[in-house]
Design a protein around this motif. Structure first.
Motif, PDB file in Angstrom:
ATOM      1  N   VAL A  19       7.059  35.229  26.065  1.00 42.02           N
ATOM      2  CA  VAL A  19       5.812  35.030  26.102  1.00 42.02           C
ATOM      3  C   VAL A  19       5.230  33.979  25.450  1.00 42.02           C
ATOM      4  O   VAL A  19       5.983  33.692  24.252  1.00 42.02           O
ATOM      5  N   PRO A  20       4.219  33.358  25.302  1.00 40.08           N
ATOM      6  CA  PRO A  20       3.830  32.037  24.493  1.00 40.08           C
ATOM      7  C   PRO A  20       3.283  32.574  23.180  1.00 40.08           C
ATOM      8  O   PRO A  20       2.776  33.597  23.133  1.00 40.08           O
ATOM      9  N   GLY A  21       3.525  31.654  22.317  1.00 45.31           N
ATOM     10  CA  GLY A  21       2.877  31.680  20.785  1.00 45.31           C
ATOM     11  C   GLY A  21       2.262  30.601  20.332  1.00 45.31           C
ATOM     12  O   GLY A  21       2.900  29.546  20.742  1.00 45.31           O
ATOM     13  N   ILE A  28       8.965  33.544  16.996  1.00 46.40           N
ATOM     14  CA  ILE A  28      10.011  34.225  16.461  1.00 46.40           C
ATOM     15  C   ILE A  28      10.181  35.436  17.137  1.00 46.40           C
ATOM     16  O   ILE A  28      11.129  36.024  17.755  1.00 46.40           O
ATOM     17  N   THR A  29       8.884  36.076  17.227  1.00 45.47           N
ATOM     18  CA  THR A  29       9.100  37.618  17.649  1.00 45.47           C
ATOM     19  C   THR A  29       9.097  37.441  19.301  1.00 45.47           C
ATOM     20  O   THR A  29       9.922  38.308  19.722  1.00 45.47           O
ATOM     21  N   SER A  30       8.657  36.396  19.874  1.00 46.23           N
ATOM     22  CA  SER A  30       9.125  36.145  21.495  1.00 46.23           C
ATOM     23  C   SER A  30      10.269  36.008  21.579  1.00 46.23           C
ATOM     24  O   SER A  30      11.014  36.682  22.305  1.00 46.23           O
ATOM     25  N   LEU A  31      11.171  35.027  20.917  1.00 46.20           N
ATOM     26  CA  LEU A  31      12.651  35.084  20.904  1.00 46.20           C
ATOM     27  C   LEU A  31      13.270  36.371  20.688  1.00 46.20           C
ATOM     28  O   LEU A  31      14.272  36.453  21.371  1.00 46.20           O
ATOM     29  N   ALA A  37      15.429  42.164  25.036  1.00 44.97           N
ATOM     30  CA  ALA A  37      15.139  42.499  26.575  1.00 44.97           C
ATOM     31  C   ALA A  37      16.342  42.358  27.267  1.00 44.97           C
ATOM     32  O   ALA A  37      16.570  42.839  28.290  1.00 44.97           O
ATOM     33  N   GLY A  38      17.340  41.357  27.094  1.00 45.42           N
ATOM     34  CA  GLY A  38      18.576  41.109  27.717  1.00 45.42           C
ATOM     35  C   GLY A  38      18.252  40.634  29.008  1.00 45.42           C
ATOM     36  O   GLY A  38      17.251  39.905  29.467  1.00 45.42           O
ATOM     37  N   SER A  39      18.578  41.175  30.255  1.00 42.99           N
ATOM     38  CA  SER A  39      18.609  40.878  31.528  1.00 42.99           C
ATOM     39  C   SER A  39      17.335  41.435  32.286  1.00 42.99           C
ATOM     40  O   SER A  39      17.421  42.444  32.297  1.00 42.99           O
TER      41      SER A  39
END
Length: 162
Positions: A19-21, A28-31, A37-39
């Motif tokens: 998700v954008p940040g 960093i949280t998104s990454l 989340a994996g696949s």
């Protein structure tokens, strides 16, 4: 373009977009969440690259992060328990495919023909399985709350399912 020409033809790649940040902490949280989340289900395919976008699948993205918690696992086991028990049974009437059929139905709740096709069953057999699922769970699969509950339970049990 995303895969070099020297990449063997049989190889495939997956591009995961979080998700954008706007701030470094949000990125960093998104990454981290994409990694956790994996696949996720594929939202697009570009050549040999499957693209998954967390932003377009917020429930699956959320459940990937929560699926391992004991409370969510207990919720999933309670919600799907009768189907799990039935699928584990043997003999007549125990095809072992009720979770797969439920997943197909939940992917296409307004189009049972498409859901039956995804489940690889004839429509009549698919309808029989849906009726059995409703009986075992004592629910109405046309109810939005039931659909939401069972979708969350399936995602918690198998967060990578499409």
């Amino acid at each position: 373009m995303l895969l070099p020409d020297t990449t063997p033809a049989a190889w495939r790649a997956r591009l995961s977009l979080g998700v954008p940040g706007k701030r470094v902490g949000e990125l960093i949280t998104s990454l981290e969440r994409v990694r956790a989340a994996g696949s996720l289900p594929t939202t697009a395919t570009i050549g040999r690259v499957a693209v998954q976008q967390a932003e377009r699948q917020p429930l699956a993205y959320l459940m990937r992060g929560l699926a391992a918690t004991p409370a969510v696992q207990e919720f999933a086991a309670d919600a799907l328990g009768p189907l799990l028990a039935h699928d584990a049974g043997a003999g007549p009437g125990h095809s072992g495919d009720l979770l797969r059929v439920l997943g197909a139905y939940l992917a296409h709740p307004t189009n049972r023909s498409l859901a039956a096709q995804q489940a690889r069953l004839s429509r009549s057999v698919f309808y029989q399985r849906i009726a059995l699922i409703e009986d075992l769970l004592e629910v109405d699969l046309a109810d939005g709350n039931t659909i939401a509950t069972l979708t969350v339970a399936l995602l918690a049990r198998d967060p990578g399912r499409s």
